[in-house]
Design a protein around this motif. Structure first.
Motif, PDB file in Angstrom:
ATOM      1  N   ASN A   2     -28.621   9.743  20.044  1.00 50.18           N
ATOM      2  CA  ASN A   2     -29.737  10.668  20.207  1.00 50.18           C
ATOM      3  C   ASN A   2     -30.018  11.370  18.872  1.00 50.18           C
ATOM      4  N   ARG A   3     -31.103  12.104  18.817  1.00 50.91           N
ATOM      5  CA  ARG A   3     -31.537  12.705  17.553  1.00 50.91           C
ATOM      6  C   ARG A   3     -30.576  13.774  17.043  1.00 50.91           C
ATOM      7  N   THR A   4     -29.971  14.531  17.934  1.00 51.44           N
ATOM      8  CA  THR A   4     -29.011  15.546  17.499  1.00 51.44           C
ATOM      9  C   THR A   4     -27.785  14.875  16.886  1.00 51.44           C
ATOM     10  N   ASP A   5     -27.357  13.753  17.474  1.00 51.17           N
ATOM     11  CA  ASP A   5     -26.240  12.995  16.907  1.00 51.17           C
ATOM     12  C   ASP A   5     -26.592  12.447  15.529  1.00 51.17           C
ATOM     13  N   LEU A   6     -27.867  12.081  15.337  1.00 53.43           N
ATOM     14  CA  LEU A   6     -28.314  11.594  14.037  1.00 53.43           C
ATOM     15  C   LEU A   6     -28.164  12.687  12.982  1.00 53.43           C
ATOM     16  N   VAL A   7     -28.548  13.904  13.313  1.00 51.40           N
ATOM     17  CA  VAL A   7     -28.395  15.027  12.374  1.00 51.40           C
ATOM     18  C   VAL A   7     -26.920  15.208  12.030  1.00 51.40           C
ATOM     19  N   ALA A   8     -26.067  15.182  13.026  1.00 50.00           N
ATOM     20  CA  ALA A   8     -24.620  15.335  12.785  1.00 50.00           C
ATOM     21  C   ALA A   8     -24.105  14.230  11.872  1.00 50.00           C
ATOM     22  N   GLU A   9     -24.489  12.993  12.149  1.00 46.63           N
ATOM     23  CA  GLU A   9     -24.024  11.863  11.349  1.00 46.63           C
ATOM     24  C   GLU A   9     -24.489  11.967   9.905  1.00 46.63           C
ATOM     25  N   LEU A  10     -25.746  12.318   9.704  1.00 53.30           N
ATOM     26  CA  LEU A  10     -26.271  12.466   8.344  1.00 53.30           C
ATOM     27  C   LEU A  10     -25.595  13.617   7.607  1.00 53.30           C
ATOM     28  N   ALA A  11     -25.391  14.726   8.284  1.00 53.03           N
ATOM     29  CA  ALA A  11     -24.753  15.888   7.651  1.00 53.03           C
ATOM     30  C   ALA A  11     -23.304  15.594   7.287  1.00 53.03           C
ATOM     31  N   LYS A  12     -22.616  14.847   8.125  1.00 55.29           N
ATOM     32  CA  LYS A  12     -21.214  14.509   7.840  1.00 55.29           C
ATOM     33  C   LYS A  12     -21.089  13.573   6.649  1.00 55.29           C
ATOM     34  N   LYS A  13     -22.067  12.697   6.458  1.00 51.96           N
ATOM     35  CA  LYS A  13     -21.994  11.698   5.397  1.00 51.96           C
ATOM     36  C   LYS A  13     -22.396  12.231   4.032  1.00 51.96           C
ATOM     37  N   SER A  14     -23.091  13.343   4.005  1.00 55.09           N
ATOM     38  CA  SER A  14     -23.582  13.862   2.733  1.00 55.09           C
ATOM     39  C   SER A  14     -23.058  15.265   2.487  1.00 55.09           C
ATOM     40  N   GLY A  15     -22.649  15.517   1.281  1.00 57.20           N
ATOM     41  CA  GLY A  15     -22.177  16.850   0.934  1.00 57.20           C
ATOM     42  C   GLY A  15     -23.305  17.783   0.531  1.00 57.20           C
ATOM     43  N   LEU A  16     -24.541  17.263   0.529  1.00 54.35           N
ATOM     44  CA  LEU A  16     -25.679  18.061   0.095  1.00 54.35           C
ATOM     45  C   LEU A  16     -26.832  17.856   1.064  1.00 54.35           C
ATOM     46  N   LEU A  17     -27.486  18.942   1.403  1.00 55.54           N
ATOM     47  CA  LEU A  17     -28.734  18.879   2.160  1.00 55.54           C
ATOM     48  C   LEU A  17     -29.621  19.998   1.678  1.00 55.54           C
ATOM     49  N   TRP A  18     -30.854  20.032   2.172  1.00 57.09           N
ATOM     50  CA  TRP A  18     -31.805  21.041   1.729  1.00 57.09           C
ATOM     51  C   TRP A  18     -32.148  21.942   2.897  1.00 57.09           C
ATOM     52  N   VAL A  19     -32.160  23.247   2.626  1.00 56.26           N
ATOM     53  CA  VAL A  19     -32.480  24.254   3.632  1.00 56.26           C
ATOM     54  C   VAL A  19     -33.768  24.942   3.177  1.00 56.26           C
ATOM     55  N   SER A  20     -34.773  24.943   4.060  1.00 53.99           N
ATOM     56  CA  SER A  20     -36.058  25.570   3.742  1.00 53.99           C
ATOM     57  C   SER A  20     -36.266  26.789   4.621  1.00 53.99           C
ATOM     58  N   TYR A  21     -36.659  27.881   3.990  1.00 56.20           N
ATOM     59  CA  TYR A  21     -37.050  29.108   4.696  1.00 56.20           C
ATOM     60  C   TYR A  21     -37.754  29.998   3.688  1.00 56.20           C
ATOM     61  N   GLY A  22     -38.586  30.874   4.191  1.00 57.97           N
ATOM     62  CA  GLY A  22     -39.294  31.790   3.293  1.00 57.97           C
ATOM     63  C   GLY A  22     -40.086  31.081   2.213  1.00 57.97           C
ATOM     64  N   ARG A  23     -40.653  29.916   2.521  1.00 51.75           N
ATOM     65  CA  ARG A  23     -41.462  29.125   1.595  1.00 51.75           C
ATOM     66  C   ARG A  23     -40.691  28.628   0.384  1.00 51.75           C
ATOM     67  N   ARG A  24     -39.360  28.515   0.490  1.00 49.00           N
ATOM     68  CA  ARG A  24     -38.526  28.002  -0.598  1.00 49.00           C
ATOM     69  C   ARG A  24     -37.580  26.949  -0.060  1.00 49.00           C
ATOM     70  N   VAL A  25     -37.173  26.049  -0.939  1.00 48.22           N
ATOM     71  CA  VAL A  25     -36.246  24.978  -0.582  1.00 48.22           C
ATOM     72  C   VAL A  25     -34.985  25.165  -1.419  1.00 48.22           C
ATOM     73  N   HIS A  26     -33.833  25.135  -0.747  1.00 51.91           N
ATOM     74  CA  HIS A  26     -32.554  25.363  -1.423  1.00 51.91           C
ATOM     75  C   HIS A  26     -31.610  24.187  -1.169  1.00 51.91           C
ATOM     76  N   PRO A  27     -31.128  23.522  -2.230  1.00 51.60           N
ATOM     77  CA  PRO A  27     -30.090  22.505  -2.029  1.00 51.60           C
ATOM     78  C   PRO A  27     -28.771  23.227  -1.755  1.00 51.60           C
ATOM     79  N   VAL A  28     -28.014  22.751  -0.785  1.00 52.20           N
ATOM     80  CA  VAL A  28     -26.749  23.423  -0.458  1.00 52.20           C
ATOM     81  C   VAL A  28     -25.633  22.424  -0.199  1.00 52.20           C
ATOM     82  N   TRP A  29     -24.432  22.800  -0.606  1.00 46.79           N
ATOM     83  CA  TRP A  29     -23.257  22.071  -0.147  1.00 46.79           C
ATOM     84  C   TRP A  29     -22.879  22.694   1.180  1.00 46.79           C
TER      85      TRP A  29
END
Length: 145
Positions: A2-29
């Protein structure tokens, strides 16, 4: 899967993702712990200004090998405070996953004093590439501090 499992799988495989809020994008470990992306920010850690003041953020998950955008998911922001049920498992995982941690023995105490630890809990509203603007899907996000 399912789609929630996809998010978990992608997050587990990568040490970096991007978080967007307040009209800004932040790369995060981050670390995936239980059902959430977990992040420590502020102090001498990665900057995520005022993330604790937001109810939701947008997670952008990319392929580790191609950097192509694979999914976007809104996530609920939950602050993890010292002594709460999530504090020990989340901070232990973050400490174990933190590269180049200079004060390994005191990191968790330092985070309690000067940083904010958050759980970013994805909702069931996951957008896949065919649902995301092509302009965004084939470019790297603009990274700001």
């Amino acid at each position: 899967m399912n789609r929630t499992d996809l998010v978990a799988e992608l997050a587990k495989k990568s040490g970096l993702l991007w978080v967007s809020y307040g009209r800004r994008v932040h790369p995060v470990w981050h670390e995936w712990v239980g059902d959430a992306v977990c992040v420590v920010a502020g102090g001498t850690e990665q900057p995520l200004p005022d993330i604790e003041r937001h109810e939701t953020v947008l997670l952008s998950l990319r392929s580790k090998s191609t950097r192509a955008l694979v999914a976007e998911a809104p996530a609920r922001v939950e602050v993890v405070v010292p002594g709460s049920e999530h504090w020990d498992p989340v901070t232990t995982a973050l400490k174990a996953g933190r590269l180049n941690l200079s004060d390994s023995d005191g990191a968790i105490d330092r985070w309690a004093r000067e940083s904010v630890v958050v759980r970013l809990v994805p909702t069931d509203e996951v957008a896949l590439p065919d649902q995301i603007s092509t302009r965004i899907a084939h470019t790297a996000p603009h990274l700001t501090r």
